[in-house]
Design an enzyme around this catalytic site. Sequence first.
Site, mmCIF file in Angstrom:
data_model
loop_
_atom_site.group_PDB
_atom_site.id
_atom_site.type_symbol
_atom_site.label_atom_id
_atom_site.label_comp_id
_atom_site.label_asym_id
_atom_site.label_seq_id
_atom_site.Cartn_x
_atom_site.Cartn_y
_atom_site.Cartn_z
ATOM 1 N N ASP A 1 -3.297 0.445 2.558
ATOM 2 C CA ASP A 1 -3.973 1.429 1.708
ATOM 3 C C ASP A 1 -3.688 2.866 2.138
ATOM 4 O OD1 ASP A 1 -5.574 2.656 -0.146
ATOM 5 O OD2 ASP A 1 -7.470 2.128 0.827
ATOM 6 N N ASP B 1 -1.385 6.017 -4.363
ATOM 7 C CA ASP B 1 -2.381 5.191 -3.681
ATOM 8 C C ASP B 1 -1.941 3.733 -3.676
ATOM 9 O OD1 ASP B 1 -4.580 3.903 -2.680
ATOM 10 O OD2 ASP B 1 -5.969 4.523 -4.256
#
Length: 360
Positions: free
Chosen positions: A15, A218
């Site tokens: 992430d 992201d």
Amino acid sequence: MNIGDPAKPYFLDVDTGSDLTWLQCDAPCQSCSKVPHPLYRPVQNKLVPCADSLCTALHSGLGRNNKCSSPKQCDYRIKYTDSASSLGVLIADNFSLPLSKSSNIRPSLTFGCGYDQQVGKNGAKPAPTDGLLGLGRGSVSLLSQLKQKGITKNVLGHCLSTNGGGFLFFGDGIVPTSGVTWVPMARSTSGNYYSPGSGTLYFDRRSLGLKPMEVVFDSGSTYTYFTAEAYHAVVSALKGGLSRSFKQVSDPELLLCWKGQKAFKSVFDVKKDFKSLSLSFATGKNAVMEIPPENYLVVTKSGNVCLGILDAAAAKLSFSIIGDITMQDQMVIYDNEKAQLGWMRGPCSRSAKSAMSSSP
């Protein structure tokens, strides 16, 4: 990643949209999902004290409701945009990391031992990962810690293959010396995201007449999200360009789907029926990110083709997100040393080793 002493394997969700790495943790666990490996078991002497600088940094990044219940430990509560959350304490333990020269190092790094996770509907679903690998820009991020210990430069890259798999690297050892499109990192207006700034969207090389939208990268987001205006413009452009052999159908996997005369097996069956999108960033020299159909379409189990771009407004986001679907088969590089983001198209099914040998 292999963590602990002795090292045990854990699957982590990569992430770049958040900072804290954490594992579901038997401390004992109040609420953990069913995970692939046995829960991480913390040892008392590995607790990070409240006065530690990483604890202070984490708390200031997470806001007011984070404080220590005792000076001996650093408690945290972190909420994600999809309303999942993790509650736990900071731990420091050894990570076994392979270096490119085929030796291993075992630095002690700080991460979260999460003993209360709320994921999805009451966390009832088994989780495909044991925790999360936080690679954002904050000082508690694993990448920042490796830089602080003098192990690698503060650079990270990933290459996700359309066939599944791919590779992830820390440091600048395999960053290609040419062929990369670079843009300066912009300050994201919302949180600590990596942002290439504002991008203007084109469909089939034609302007959609939209004003530029703030974009963030992201890897924690599976799909790509466009702000409402851009999303609706793309949907109507796509519908307008499709032949009559495509019929809109409902599919449990995504919102907007079509079926053809026979079930589709892969995105490459329909690639020629859809047009490319592209994002142009004013901050870089001719900085354009091409988004061919295979970078925004998904073929579902039922053989339908669906749009892997979602409406940011429906997800209560005020900016656009380039998610994993659009990052496939391009190397994406987050260079915090030079404050720039880069991307380069190419197959990601090769290993990092072969990528290394082909770049100087």
